[in-house]
Design a protein around this motif. Structure first.
Motif, PDB file in Angstrom:
ATOM      1  N   ALA A 206       0.522  -1.289   0.244  1.00  0.00           N
ATOM      2  CA  ALA A 206      -0.507  -0.067  -0.291  1.00  0.00           C
ATOM      3  C   ALA A 206       0.733   1.185  -0.409  1.00  0.00           C
ATOM      4  CB  ALA A 206      -0.714   0.024   1.185  1.00  0.00           C
ATOM      5  N   CYS A 207       1.882   1.401   1.439  1.00  0.00           N
ATOM      6  CA  CYS A 207       2.894   2.404   0.989  1.00  0.00           C
ATOM      7  C   CYS A 207       3.820   2.770  -0.240  1.00  0.00           C
ATOM      8  CB  CYS A 207       3.744   2.120   2.252  1.00  0.00           C
ATOM      9  SG  CYS A 207       5.540   3.536   2.162  1.00  0.00           S
ATOM     10  N   PHE A 208       4.450   1.721  -1.163  1.00  0.00           N
ATOM     11  CA  PHE A 208       4.821   1.763  -2.272  1.00  0.00           C
ATOM     12  C   PHE A 208       3.641   2.151  -3.580  1.00  0.00           C
ATOM     13  CE2 PHE A 208       6.457  -0.035  -6.403  1.00  0.00           C
ATOM     14  CZ  PHE A 208       7.717   0.568  -6.204  1.00  0.00           C
ATOM     15  N   ILE A 209       2.753   2.169  -3.501  1.00  0.00           N
ATOM     16  CA  ILE A 209       1.749   2.286  -4.941  1.00  0.00           C
ATOM     17  C   ILE A 209       1.179   3.841  -4.535  1.00  0.00           C
ATOM     18  CG2 ILE A 209      -0.114   1.736  -5.176  1.00  0.00           C
ATOM     19  CD1 ILE A 209      -0.422  -0.956  -5.388  1.00  0.00           C
ATOM     20  N   GLY A 210       1.020   4.058  -2.909  1.00  0.00           N
ATOM     21  CA  GLY A 210       0.428   5.421  -2.892  1.00  0.00           C
ATOM     22  C   GLY A 210       1.207   6.300  -2.881  1.00  0.00           C
ATOM     23  N   GLN A 211       2.465   6.193  -2.342  1.00  0.00           N
ATOM     24  CA  GLN A 211       4.298   6.908  -2.236  1.00  0.00           C
ATOM     25  C   GLN A 211       4.788   7.134  -4.116  1.00  0.00           C
ATOM     26  OE1 GLN A 211       7.224   6.297  -0.187  1.00  0.00           O
ATOM     27  NE2 GLN A 211       6.360   7.175   1.448  1.00  0.00           N
ATOM     28  N   ARG A 212       4.333   6.411  -4.876  1.00  0.00           N
ATOM     29  CA  ARG A 212       4.912   6.501  -6.357  1.00  0.00           C
ATOM     30  C   ARG A 212       3.270   7.345  -6.629  1.00  0.00           C
ATOM     31  NH1 ARG A 212       7.478   4.244  -3.259  1.00  0.00           N
ATOM     32  NH2 ARG A 212       9.879   3.380  -3.955  1.00  0.00           N
ATOM     33  N   ALA A 229      -9.593 -10.803   7.540  1.00  0.00           N
ATOM     34  CA  ALA A 229      -9.812 -10.389   6.338  1.00  0.00           C
ATOM     35  C   ALA A 229      -9.108  -9.350   6.244  1.00  0.00           C
ATOM     36  CB  ALA A 229     -11.825 -10.449   5.888  1.00  0.00           C
ATOM     37  N   THR A 230      -8.406  -8.929   6.450  1.00  0.00           N
ATOM     38  CA  THR A 230      -8.061  -7.257   6.775  1.00  0.00           C
ATOM     39  C   THR A 230      -7.497  -6.422   6.017  1.00  0.00           C
ATOM     40  OG1 THR A 230      -7.224  -8.158   9.284  1.00  0.00           O
ATOM     41  CG2 THR A 230      -6.262  -5.967   8.525  1.00  0.00           C
ATOM     42  N   ASP A 231      -7.944  -5.593   6.563  1.00  0.00           N
ATOM     43  CA  ASP A 231      -7.569  -4.159   5.557  1.00  0.00           C
ATOM     44  C   ASP A 231      -6.687  -3.335   5.257  1.00  0.00           C
ATOM     45  OD1 ASP A 231      -9.700  -5.942   3.462  1.00  0.00           O
ATOM     46  OD2 ASP A 231     -10.825  -4.295   4.126  1.00  0.00           O
ATOM     47  N   TYR A 232      -5.382  -2.780   4.572  1.00  0.00           N
ATOM     48  CA  TYR A 232      -4.678  -1.780   5.407  1.00  0.00           C
ATOM     49  C   TYR A 232      -4.438  -0.951   3.766  1.00  0.00           C
ATOM     50  CZ  TYR A 232      -2.466  -5.340   7.823  1.00  0.00           C
ATOM     51  OH  TYR A 232      -2.543  -6.471   8.685  1.00  0.00           O
ATOM     52  N   LEU A 233      -4.982   0.587   4.838  1.00  0.00           N
ATOM     53  CA  LEU A 233      -5.111   1.752   3.996  1.00  0.00           C
ATOM     54  C   LEU A 233      -3.805   2.719   4.125  1.00  0.00           C
ATOM     55  CD1 LEU A 233      -6.856   4.683   2.701  1.00  0.00           C
ATOM     56  CD2 LEU A 233      -7.139   4.889   4.815  1.00  0.00           C
ATOM     57  N   TRP A 234      -3.464   3.141   3.087  1.00  0.00           N
ATOM     58  CA  TRP A 234      -2.092   4.121   3.355  1.00  0.00           C
ATOM     59  C   TRP A 234      -2.763   5.523   2.667  1.00  0.00           C
ATOM     60  CZ3 TRP A 234       0.239   7.727   0.201  1.00  0.00           C
ATOM     61  CH2 TRP A 234       1.889   7.908   0.932  1.00  0.00           C
TER      62      TRP A 234
END
Length: 315
Positions: A206-212, A229-234
């Motif tokens: 999530a962090c990689f995609i969000g930063q790029r 079923a855990t979702d991650y928001l960056w």
């Protein structure tokens, strides 16, 4: 009476569980007015997708432009895109009309059947659509593929050498609302990421995609192993691309009717943002909506049936 409006730009699912049909059901269930622009027709049922026919680019343009000239949507949800030309049309109209609250569910392929988006289409979405989006919602396999494409194509979306990263993980259990924090490791560079996406955790993806790409990213955890079923928001912060990763914990629901979960989640988020909720609050509500729709275990067809879009309404 003024009602919040949501425009879905997506493919058609004649079985009714996902795509435009599933989006409109979700938007209605969330108390908003739903509109739909079709990007492609599919041949599918609960057993899978056997064929896809793209809508001609000029016709797609006319569909979207005609709506936007008459009804300005409070949010836009974008699903299946089947050509780079369609990406250009959608991006151009979003910019021309100055639209905000754009939610992108980057559908690469269904669980079973024909692929929707080629690598060229995904590359175009990453370069052009993601940077003007509010939120991108890939599942785990889609997130890994997106990271591989970014590394392989060496996309110039951010300067890796200038990035400074510091983040915390906030654990948000939608049933217990318990907050926890812990440090997050620095994400890997494009060189490090290429060929290693399979080994990255969901928060790192999530962090990689969000930063790029310069957008918030929600990695859906439905494809992960385990009982949760855990979702991650960056999301980015205001200084030096420092980010915050929020964890939305939910229980995995065992069911034979899970078709349309991704479409429903992104549409629910879009609808609740149209109603004025914050991004985090919209995600919480969306996750609750999908969980309830799964627990209904509605039996439709002989394969992986649709989730129950009306389950929460009937409660």
């Amino acid at each position: 009476m003024k009602i919040p409006t949501v425009l879905s730009i997506a493919g058609s699912d004649p079985s009714g569980g996902a795509g435009i049909q599933g989006d409109i059901k979700t938007i209605f269930a969330e108390g908003c007015y739903g509109m739909g622009v079709v990007t492609g027709l599919t041949v599918q049922n609960t057993l899978g997708v056997s064929d896809v026919m793209p809508v001609p680019t000029d016709f797609l343009y006319r569909q979207i432009d005609e709506i936007l000239c008459d009804i300005r949507p409070d949010t836009i949800k974008i699903g299946m895109i089947v050509s780079t030309e369609q990406v250009d049309v959608i991006v151009g109209l979003i910019k021309r009309h100055g639209l905000e609250n754009v939610i992108v569910d980057p559908v690469i392929a269904p669980t079973s059947g024909a692929a929707f988006a080629s690598e060229e289409v995904m590359k175009s979405m990453i370069e052009k659509l993601f940077p003007i989006s509010t939120l991108v919602t890939p599942n785990l396999p889609e997130a890994k593929r997106i990271c591989e494409i970014i590394g392989c194509q060496n996309l110039k979306l951010e300067d890796d050498g200038q990035m400074q990263y510091q983040a915390q993980v906030q654990s948000k259990d939608i049933s217990r609302i318990k907050i926890q924090s812990q440090p997050q490791s620095k994400p890997q560079s494009q060189t490090e990421i290429y060929g290693k996406a399979a080994n990255l955790s969901a928060p790192e993806l999530a962090c990689f995609i969000g930063q790029r790409c310069g957008c918030s990213v929600l990695i859906k955890g439905g494809h992960a192993e385990g009982s949760s079923a855990t979702d991650y928001l960056w999301t980015a912060s205001d200084e030096n691309m420092m980010g915050c990763t929020t964890e939305f914990i939910g229980d995995r629901v065992e069911t034979t009717s899970s078709h349309g979960t991704g479409c429903a989640l992104s549409s629910s988020i879009a609808a609740n943002m149209a109603k004025g909720h914050t991004l985090e609050a919209a995600i919480e509500i969306g996750k609750e909506y999908v969980t309830t729709a799964l627990k209904s275990d509605m039996r439709i067809g002989t394969g992986n049936g649709s989730i129950d879009h009306g389950a929460l309404v009937r409660q």
